[in-house]
Design an enzyme around this catalytic site. Structure first.
Site, short mmCIF file in Angstrom:
data_model
loop_
_atom_site.label_atom_id
_atom_site.label_comp_id
_atom_site.label_asym_id
_atom_site.label_seq_id
_atom_site.Cartn_x
_atom_site.Cartn_y
_atom_site.Cartn_z
CE LYS A 53 -3.92 -2.17 2.21
NZ LYS A 53 -4.28 -2.78 3.49
CD GLN A 97 -3.77 -4.62 6.61
OE1 GLN A 97 -3.87 -3.55 6.03
NE2 GLN A 97 -3.99 -5.77 6.01
CG ASP A 120 -10.56 -1.00 4.97
OD1 ASP A 120 -10.18 -1.48 3.89
OD2 ASP A 120 -9.99 -1.20 6.06
N1 GUN Z 1 -6.64 -7.26 5.92
C1 GUN Z 1 -6.64 -7.92 4.73
N2 GUN Z 1 -7.26 -7.19 3.78
C2 GUN Z 1 -7.65 -6.04 4.38
C3 GUN Z 1 -8.33 -4.87 3.92
O1 GUN Z 1 -8.73 -4.75 2.75
N3 GUN Z 1 -8.54 -3.90 4.85
C4 GUN Z 1 -8.14 -4.03 6.15
N4 GUN Z 1 -8.40 -3.01 6.99
N5 GUN Z 1 -7.51 -5.09 6.60
C5 GUN Z 1 -7.26 -6.09 5.72
#
Ligand code: GUN
Length: 293
Positions: A53, A97, A120
């Site tokens: 990211k 996350q 998200d």
């Molecule tokens: N863990 C795995 N994929 C994601 C996601 O798209 N968002 C978040 N916040 N955690 C994750």
């Protein structure tokens, strides 16, 4: 042979478009989109996600903020970061996350994120707005699937879509997007899940099958009809001694069996997966530019 729906190339295209739009936004308004990520603990898969990211943000000209906290951080400390970011004007969107360490209540943390910065799309307000067709942040995997349908000109109107899986992150939002009375949707949707006695009764009827259950190679040739469009959301690790890492990635769909019957299909890896980060960036851009307001 089917059309291979190339998520990797589509994601690269979207990120190139965002890079241009970001430069224009900055030139016109001085705004630089800011995306923050909170990582609590050292889950290896999460670290990989977070690093990619950050790289993606830098490539398109976003500000990227990453905060790493130890696994034994208290829920109160995590909520304090969320509160600070809710009030920080330089942060247009942020995510916490998942998974979080067991002693932290994930629902409580998700609820604490301001829906205005919920890139998200996990907040109940975001999902509620999605259900009734109001503008909102759409969670990134379903948003990525909708973008693939659009860019590959797959018409959904009147099609029977069978969604396998009912998670809050994929199954529920994609099903709710696809039955909306909008030009890009208007499909008839069935949600199939572990409560079904025989899932193949449903999957065999699908014009479009979206598999999001996390069971490696579950869907075989006999479970689908000829000409089906297959969206495989599964990213499963299976042991494989012939690979240097000792495992290979496979989807929920047995690609070798199902691809010859399909009219279009997403591969794993390189299908839905790469779209997720592209849509996270897209949501953040929408927040920064005020597109959703
Ligand atoms: N863990 C795995 N994929 C994601 C996601 O798209 N968002 C978040 N916040 N955690 C994750």
């Amino acid at each position: 042979m089917p059309t291979i729906i190339d998520g990797k190339a589509t994601s690269a295209q979207i990120r190139a478009e965002l890079k241009e739009k970001t430069a224009k936004l900055k030139a016109d308004t001085g705004i630089i989109p800011g995306l923050a990520v909170l990582l609590v603990g050292a889950d290896p898969a999460s670290q990989i996600y977070v690093n990619s990211k950050e790289k993606a943000c830098k490539e398109i000209g976003f500000n990227s903020i990453i905060k790493r906290m130890p696994a034994d951080s208290s829920e109160k400390d995590v909520l304090a970061v969320v509160e600070a970011w809710n009030n920080d004007p330089a942060i247009h969107g942020f995510i916490v996350q998942l998974p979080l360490p067991k002693h932290i209540d994930e629902d409580k943390v998700i609820n604490a994120v301001s829906p205005d910065k919920d890139v998200d799309g996990f907040h109940p307000a975001s999902l509620g707005r999605l259900v009734i067709g109001l503008p909102c942040f759409v969670s990134c995997t379903p948003a990525g699937i909708m973008e693939l349908f659009k860019r590959y000109n797959i018409d959904m109107k009147g099609k029977h879509v069978v969604v396998l899986g009912r998670s809050n992150i994929v199954g529920k939002p994609i099903a709710n997007l696809l039955y909306q009375k909008t030009p890009e949707a208007n499909a008839v949707v069935t949600i199939c899940h572990t409560g079904a006695k025989d899932f193949s009764v449903y999957t065999k009827q699908a014009d479009i099958l979206i598999a999001a259950v996390g069971v490696p190679d579950l869907i075989k040739a006999e479970h689908v009809k000829d000409g089906v469009v297959v969206i495989d959301v599964g990213i499963n690790r299976v042991d494989d001694d012939t690979k240097p890492r000792g495992y290979r990635l496979t989807g929920d769909v047995d690609y070798a069996q199902v691809a010859p019957k399909a009219s279009a299909i997403t591969p794993v890896p390189g299908g839905v997966g790469p779209m997720t980060i592209a849509m996270l960036l897209s949501n953040t851009f929408k927040s920064a530019s005020g597109e959703l307001k």
